[in-house]
Scaffold this motif. Structure first.
Motif: not given
Length: 203
Positions: A179-186, A166-173, A82-87, A106-112
């Motif tokens: 007709d499907v509404d949130g809220p969602f979990w990732l 190195k830190p990186y971000s997973m980006v998923v679509g 995290g922190p999560l970025k989405s839209g 959604a973009s999930v920063p990952v810092k190993p």
């Protein structure tokens, strides 16, 4: 001389015997019915257990979610997430999007924490129903990018130099119906930990 005929022997009446007793259907099939009463619940429990175990057994699916605070981070499974970025993608021209759908990003920063971590691709889960979506990329025409992987990258580490991770971000679509509404979990499931990371997402 008149001969007196021998009187006919009286016909012996057969003794009346009662008709054989016929048991009712329930009595006739009582053993089969008892067997059914025992077997049906056992089969039901067996099928349920098999389905549950194939889904959750041997760590196939984690059951303990660790909720990430909104706009926050969490340490789990050898990394900070995290922190999560989405839209929602506003422009999907040029993509092979099915009619009546939209694209959530959604973009999930990952810092190993010094060594590379592994994880499956994140899943999108509708909170109200539990309905799930796997990420789509090449299926809709989004090209692969090593800078924006869909899952944890585990080939960045130099065993002789842990600082090379190195830190990186997973980006998923995710392609979801209009007709499907949130809220969602990732949900992100790191390998080697009995828990999984859960972000709240409400585009």
């Amino acid at each position: 001389m008149m001969t007196i005929p021998t009187p006919l022997r009286p016909i012996a009446h057969a003794e009346s015997t009662p008709p054989p007793r016929r048991d009712g259907w329930w009595r006739t099939n009582r053993l089969a019915l008892v067997a059914l009463l025992v077997l049906v619940p056992l089969v039901g429990v067996g099928v349920w257990w098999n389905e549950w175990y194939s889904y959750y057994g041997y760590g196939a699916r984690k059951v303990t979610a660790v909720q990430v605070p909104k706009d926050g981070t969490i340490e789990l499974g050898g990394a900070t997430w995290g922190p999560l970025k989405s839209g929602e993608a506003k422009d999907t021209s040029g993509l092979d999007m099915p009619a009546g759908t939209r694209l959530l990003i959604a973009s999930v920063p990952v810092k190993p924490d010094g060594t590379a971590v592994t994880c499956d691709s994140p899943l999108l889960v509708q909170q109200s129903t539990g309905r799930e979506w796997a990420p789509l990329r090449s299926e809709v025409g989004i090209p692969f990018s090593s800078d924006e992987p869909e899952r944890c990258v585990n080939d960045l580490a130099d065993p002789a130099n842990p600082a090379s991770v190195k830190p990186y971000s997973m980006v998923v679509g995710f392609v979801v119906p209009d007709d499907v509404d949130g809220p969602f979990w990732l949900d992100v499931d790191p390998t080697g930990d009995g828990r999984f990371v859960r972000f709240s997402l409400n585009p």
